[in-house]
Design a protein around this motif. Structure first.
Motif, PDB file in Angstrom:
ATOM      1  N   SER A  84      32.978  40.658  45.192  1.00  0.00           N
ATOM      2  CA  SER A  84      32.854  39.973  43.907  1.00  0.00           C
ATOM      3  C   SER A  84      31.497  40.294  43.288  1.00  0.00           C
ATOM      4  CB  SER A  84      33.010  38.464  44.127  1.00  0.00           C
ATOM      5  OG  SER A  84      32.808  37.772  42.922  1.00  0.00           O
ATOM      6  N   PRO A  91      48.654  42.578  43.056  1.00  0.00           N
ATOM      7  CA  PRO A  91      47.902  41.971  44.173  1.00  0.00           C
ATOM      8  C   PRO A  91      48.187  42.662  45.502  1.00  0.00           C
ATOM      9  CG  PRO A  91      48.811  40.260  42.767  1.00  0.00           C
ATOM     10  CD  PRO A  91      49.407  41.564  42.293  1.00  0.00           C
ATOM     11  N   CYS A 148      44.786  45.191  42.923  1.00  0.00           N
ATOM     12  CA  CYS A 148      44.413  45.123  41.508  1.00  0.00           C
ATOM     13  C   CYS A 148      43.026  44.500  41.346  1.00  0.00           C
ATOM     14  CB  CYS A 148      45.438  44.297  40.738  1.00  0.00           C
ATOM     15  SG  CYS A 148      45.525  42.562  41.236  1.00  0.00           S
ATOM     16  N   TRP A 156      40.453  41.684  39.965  1.00  0.00           N
ATOM     17  CA  TRP A 156      40.525  40.231  39.784  1.00  0.00           C
ATOM     18  C   TRP A 156      39.397  39.776  38.862  1.00  0.00           C
ATOM     19  CZ3 TRP A 156      43.972  36.799  42.402  1.00  0.00           C
ATOM     20  CH2 TRP A 156      44.822  37.419  43.302  1.00  0.00           C
ATOM     21  N   ARG A 174      37.693  35.922  37.254  1.00  0.00           N
ATOM     22  CA  ARG A 174      37.745  34.460  37.296  1.00  0.00           C
ATOM     23  C   ARG A 174      37.483  33.897  35.906  1.00  0.00           C
ATOM     24  NH1 ARG A 174      33.819  30.789  38.624  1.00  0.00           N
ATOM     25  NH2 ARG A 174      32.474  32.415  39.456  1.00  0.00           N
TER      26      ARG A 174
END
Length: 203
Positions: free
Chosen positions: A157, A184, A188, A190, A192
């Protein structure tokens, strides 16, 4: 127009269609939006064909292989990489740690006079950014990310504005185009919702 967000993401796909107004609203609310049917099938195939040609040439003439890391040692590794810095105005290839697959090609695909350059400088890309409030968008880098099965590690992240800083306001936007179906199950990207309003965690 200035954006106070730390990082914004646009997910572009080549299938189906969606209303432009919904894209703008989603983008402002969530910090990302999905734009369906943005690239034509011909554009997608042209970019994939161009990259096949480039990768064939890379493996045929492979020299000075460089690994692109996405783990905790990423910053140190990239800071010491001559190839990484020299890729600012040309296209270099970066491998996975096992040396059997490519991680990415970058960071100046947009400067080429080929399918990538035509797409990056197209009127529709410029119009999309202007619709989102970017009056004079500047393209500093472009990448082609490879996701071969059973190769590579997880991308942790992160906030794109950590790597591409703009002052005094954070105005970085990423345009991510899926050339193949991204799910997913196959890895893929992501995002938030609302995280574009949060401060940078790493500078």
């Amino acid at each position: 127009m200035h954006h106070s967000s730390t990082a914004l993401l646009l997910l572009l796909h080549a299938i189906d269609a969606t209303a432009q107004q919904t894209v703008v609203e989603d983008f402002r609310k969530n910090g990302y939006a999905i734009v369906q049917n943005f690239a034509s099938a011909d554009e997608v195939e042209a970019m994939k064909a161009a990259m096949r040609e480039k990768t064939d040439a890379y493996w045929a003439e492979r020299s000075d292989p460089t690994v692109f890391r996405t783990d905790a040692g990423q910053e140190t590794a990239q800071a010491r990489s001559r190839k990484f810095f020299e890729s600012a105005d040309r296209v270099e290839f970066f491998e996975e740690a096992d040396g059997e697959a490519l991680n990415k090609a970058g960071h100046a695909l947009h400067l080429n006079d080929d399918a990538f350059g035509r797409y990056a400088s197209s009127k529709k890309v410029r119009a999309l950014l202007q619709n989102l409030g970017y009056e004079r968008p500047v393209l500093p880098q472009s990448m082609y990310i490879f996701k071969p099965p059973l190769h590579g590690g997880a991308v942790t992240s992160h906030q794109d504005a950590t790597f591409l800083r703009t002052d005094p306001d954070q105005t970085v936007i990423g345009l991510w185009l899926a050339l193949d179906d991204a799910t997913p199950e196959n890895g893929c990207v992501w995002a938030r919702a609302g995280s574009h309003r949060e401060p940078l965690r790493r500078v």
